[in-house]
Design a protein around this motif. Structure first.
Motif, PDB file in Angstrom:
ATOM      1  N   VAL A  38       1.079  -1.336  -0.315  1.00 56.44           N
ATOM      2  CA  VAL A  38       0.042   0.106  -0.183  1.00 56.44           C
ATOM      3  C   VAL A  38       0.514   1.068  -0.174  1.00 56.44           C
ATOM      4  CG1 VAL A  38      -2.000   0.821   1.511  1.00 56.44           C
ATOM      5  CG2 VAL A  38      -1.552  -1.058   0.711  1.00 56.44           C
ATOM      6  N   LYS A  39       2.015   1.045   0.487  1.00 52.58           N
ATOM      7  CA  LYS A  39       2.841   2.332   0.529  1.00 52.58           C
ATOM      8  C   LYS A  39       3.387   3.031  -0.854  1.00 52.58           C
ATOM      9  CE  LYS A  39       4.605   2.310   5.206  1.00 52.58           C
ATOM     10  NZ  LYS A  39       5.818   1.145   6.199  1.00 52.58           N
ATOM     11  N   LYS A  40       3.915   1.529  -1.380  1.00 53.71           N
ATOM     12  CA  LYS A  40       4.303   1.288  -3.020  1.00 53.71           C
ATOM     13  C   LYS A  40       2.921   2.930  -3.468  1.00 53.71           C
ATOM     14  CE  LYS A  40       7.739  -1.774  -2.989  1.00 53.71           C
ATOM     15  NZ  LYS A  40       8.309  -2.867  -3.288  1.00 53.71           N
ATOM     16  N   ILE A  41       2.021   2.079  -3.417  1.00 54.99           N
ATOM     17  CA  ILE A  41       1.268   2.285  -3.921  1.00 54.99           C
ATOM     18  C   ILE A  41       0.754   3.601  -3.943  1.00 54.99           C
ATOM     19  CG2 ILE A  41      -1.931   2.524  -4.296  1.00 54.99           C
ATOM     20  CD1 ILE A  41      -1.892  -0.675  -3.615  1.00 54.99           C
ATOM     21  N   LEU A  42       0.626   4.607  -2.778  1.00 55.68           N
ATOM     22  CA  LEU A  42       0.219   5.736  -2.384  1.00 55.68           C
ATOM     23  C   LEU A  42       1.313   6.791  -3.162  1.00 55.68           C
ATOM     24  CD1 LEU A  42      -0.407   5.371   1.675  1.00 55.68           C
ATOM     25  CD2 LEU A  42      -2.253   5.997  -0.410  1.00 55.68           C
ATOM     26  N   GLU A  43       2.592   6.012  -2.291  1.00 53.97           N
ATOM     27  CA  GLU A  43       4.407   6.676  -3.613  1.00 53.97           C
ATOM     28  C   GLU A  43       4.253   7.319  -4.508  1.00 53.97           C
ATOM     29  OE1 GLU A  43       7.342   3.931  -2.181  1.00 53.97           O
ATOM     30  OE2 GLU A  43       7.352   5.056   0.148  1.00 53.97           O
ATOM     31  N   SER A  44       3.613   6.212  -4.904  1.00 45.44           N
ATOM     32  CA  SER A  44       2.852   6.242  -6.960  1.00 45.44           C
ATOM     33  C   SER A  44       2.669   7.205  -7.026  1.00 45.44           C
ATOM     34  CB  SER A  44       3.272   5.253  -8.007  1.00 45.44           C
ATOM     35  OG  SER A  44       2.554   4.929  -8.894  1.00 45.44           O
ATOM     36  N   ALA A  45       0.998   7.308  -6.542  1.00 48.25           N
ATOM     37  CA  ALA A  45      -0.506   7.728  -6.772  1.00 48.25           C
ATOM     38  C   ALA A  45       0.499   9.753  -6.165  1.00 48.25           C
ATOM     39  CB  ALA A  45      -1.253   7.095  -5.653  1.00 48.25           C
ATOM     40  N   HIS A  46       1.146   9.477  -5.127  1.00 52.07           N
ATOM     41  CA  HIS A  46       1.511  10.913  -4.704  1.00 52.07           C
ATOM     42  C   HIS A  46       2.750  11.594  -5.965  1.00 52.07           C
ATOM     43  CE1 HIS A  46       0.133  12.001  -0.958  1.00 52.07           C
ATOM     44  NE2 HIS A  46       0.544  10.898  -0.601  1.00 52.07           N
ATOM     45  N   ARG A  47       3.251  10.938  -6.359  1.00 47.76           N
ATOM     46  CA  ARG A  47       4.047  10.734  -7.761  1.00 47.76           C
ATOM     47  C   ARG A  47       2.409  12.295  -8.922  1.00 47.76           C
ATOM     48  NH1 ARG A  47       7.711   7.096  -5.972  1.00 47.76           N
ATOM     49  NH2 ARG A  47       6.612   5.845  -8.308  1.00 47.76           N
ATOM     50  N   LYS A  48       1.822  10.502  -9.037  1.00 50.99           N
ATOM     51  CA  LYS A  48       0.924  11.632 -10.261  1.00 50.99           C
ATOM     52  C   LYS A  48       0.108  12.850 -10.278  1.00 50.99           C
ATOM     53  CE  LYS A  48       0.540   6.603 -11.814  1.00 50.99           C
ATOM     54  NZ  LYS A  48      -1.020   5.191 -12.007  1.00 50.99           N
ATOM     55  N   LYS A  49      -0.272  12.190  -8.487  1.00 51.13           N
ATOM     56  CA  LYS A  49      -1.220  13.521  -7.778  1.00 51.13           C
ATOM     57  C   LYS A  49       0.048  15.263  -8.679  1.00 51.13           C
ATOM     58  CE  LYS A  49      -4.776  15.609  -6.184  1.00 51.13           C
ATOM     59  NZ  LYS A  49      -4.272  17.065  -5.450  1.00 51.13           N
ATOM     60  N   LYS A  50       1.020  15.170  -8.079  1.00 50.05           N
ATOM     61  CA  LYS A  50       2.006  16.305  -7.992  1.00 50.05           C
ATOM     62  C   LYS A  50       2.270  15.956  -9.104  1.00 50.05           C
ATOM     63  CE  LYS A  50       6.219  18.223  -6.894  1.00 50.05           C
ATOM     64  NZ  LYS A  50       6.421  18.309  -8.370  1.00 50.05           N
ATOM     65  N   ALA A  51       2.268  15.018 -10.380  1.00 51.27           N
ATOM     66  CA  ALA A  51       2.380  16.204 -11.839  1.00 51.27           C
ATOM     67  C   ALA A  51       0.685  16.452 -12.818  1.00 51.27           C
ATOM     68  CB  ALA A  51       3.126  14.126 -12.382  1.00 51.27           C
ATOM     69  N   TYR A  52      -0.023  16.414 -11.589  1.00 50.69           N
ATOM     70  CA  TYR A  52      -1.451  16.448 -12.149  1.00 50.69           C
ATOM     71  C   TYR A  52      -2.068  18.066 -12.165  1.00 50.69           C
ATOM     72  CZ  TYR A  52      -6.606  17.231 -11.507  1.00 50.69           C
ATOM     73  OH  TYR A  52      -7.823  18.187 -11.732  1.00 50.69           O
ATOM     74  N   ASP A  53      -1.397  18.479 -10.417  1.00 53.14           N
ATOM     75  CA  ASP A  53      -1.264  19.408 -10.278  1.00 53.14           C
ATOM     76  C   ASP A  53      -0.634  20.436 -10.912  1.00 53.14           C
ATOM     77  OD1 ASP A  53      -3.223  18.718  -8.205  1.00 53.14           O
ATOM     78  OD2 ASP A  53      -1.831  18.604  -5.802  1.00 53.14           O
ATOM     79  N   ASP A  54       0.948  20.319 -10.521  1.00 49.05           N
ATOM     80  CA  ASP A  54       1.343  20.805 -11.580  1.00 49.05           C
ATOM     81  C   ASP A  54       1.133  21.287 -13.008  1.00 49.05           C
ATOM     82  OD1 ASP A  54       3.673  21.184  -9.896  1.00 49.05           O
ATOM     83  OD2 ASP A  54       5.168  19.085 -10.551  1.00 49.05           O
ATOM     84  N   GLU A  55       0.739  20.525 -13.329  1.00 56.19           N
ATOM     85  CA  GLU A  55       0.018  20.878 -15.488  1.00 56.19           C
ATOM     86  C   GLU A  55      -0.315  21.212 -14.976  1.00 56.19           C
ATOM     87  OE1 GLU A  55      -1.149  20.290 -18.881  1.00 56.19           O
ATOM     88  OE2 GLU A  55       0.986  20.174 -18.053  1.00 56.19           O
TER      89      GLU A  55
END
Length: 255
Positions: A38-55
């Motif tokens: 679950v930690k790995k899923i959350l880490e990946s999701a946080h990266r995706k969310k940051k990229a989304y927010d940056d976009e």
């Protein structure tokens, strides 16, 4: 051992099926789950969310000119593709985006993958207030030169809009013979969402046309080079000779 309501596979499916804009809710929901998976899923999701927010931040900046001139109801972005190829038309597009536009990832079409351009093309066509496309073929280019052919394609694109714009945002140029106020923006396809949208529409339209030409005029690699002067294309010119869509004024040193 602590028991969990959802398996790691189920949590992965939840994230995969949830819009990025709603990830914060999921981060809160699974914050206390200390399983490594679950930690790995959350880490990946946080990266995706940051990229989304940056976009989203980048796209807000891409609407700077549209906000600056927001007193105008319809602002039209204009761009063209195909000035440099040895064959095929120059294609221009005119795009009016809605005031509250939620399209992400708009940019200079050359900076976007072909697959992403196709997806954005469909989204722009679906959400735009109006889209117009104009072309000037090889005969027009040879007759009046590429710059004037560009202008003709742009004017044609404007004329095909279903609504009349009050302002044109152009990629660096000022189109002669147009009675609509214009703003030329250097590197506009990287600074204005409307111009970027026009760049994508023009690029996809022209690329699709060149793929069709590849089956009509085989041997030049048009589906791969889009008419540009690649080594394969130049060799074909030297061995096969020009075809009907070649710009005679562009190929004098090859034939």
């Amino acid at each position: 051992m602590e028991e969990y309501m959802s398996s790691i596979a189920e949590i992965k499916k939840v994230f995969a099926s949830t819009d990025l804009s709603d990830y914060d809710r999921l981060f809160e929901e699974y914050a206390g789950d200390d399983r490594e998976g679950v930690k790995k899923i959350l880490e990946s999701a946080h990266r995706k969310k940051k990229a989304y927010d940056d976009e989203k931040i980048r796209m807000y900046k891409m609407f700077e000119y549209e906000r600056k001139y927001s007193d105008n109801e319809f602002i039209c972005g204009i761009d063209e593709v195909g000035r440099g190829p040895l064959a095929g038309p120059v294609v221009a597009a005119a795009v009016i985006l809605p005031k509250e536009c939620d399209i992400l990832y708009l940019n200079d079409s050359k900076q976007i993958s072909a697959q992403k351009r196709e997806l954005l093309y469909d989204e722009i066509m679906e959400k735009a207030v109006a889209v117009g496309v104009g072309m000037a073929n090889q005969d027009v280019i040879d007759d009046i030169n590429i710059l004037n052919a560009d202008y003709e394609a742009m004017k044609q694109a404007i004329s095909k809009l279903s609504v009349r714009p009050q302002l044109l945002l152009n990629d660096a140029v000022n189109i002669p013979g147009v009675d609509i106020p214009q703003v030329g923006i250097i590197k506009g396809d990287t600074l204005s969402a409307s111009i970027a949208a026009a760049s994508i529409i023009a690029k996809v339209t022209r690329d699709r046309l060149m793929v069709e030409y590849d089956s009509i005029y085989p041997g030049y690699g048009f589906a791969r080079n889009m008419g540009y002067g690649t080594a394969e294309h130049i060799k074909a010119l030297e061995t096969i000779g020009p075809c009907a869509i070649h710009r005679r004024s562009f190929i004098t040193k090859f034939v």
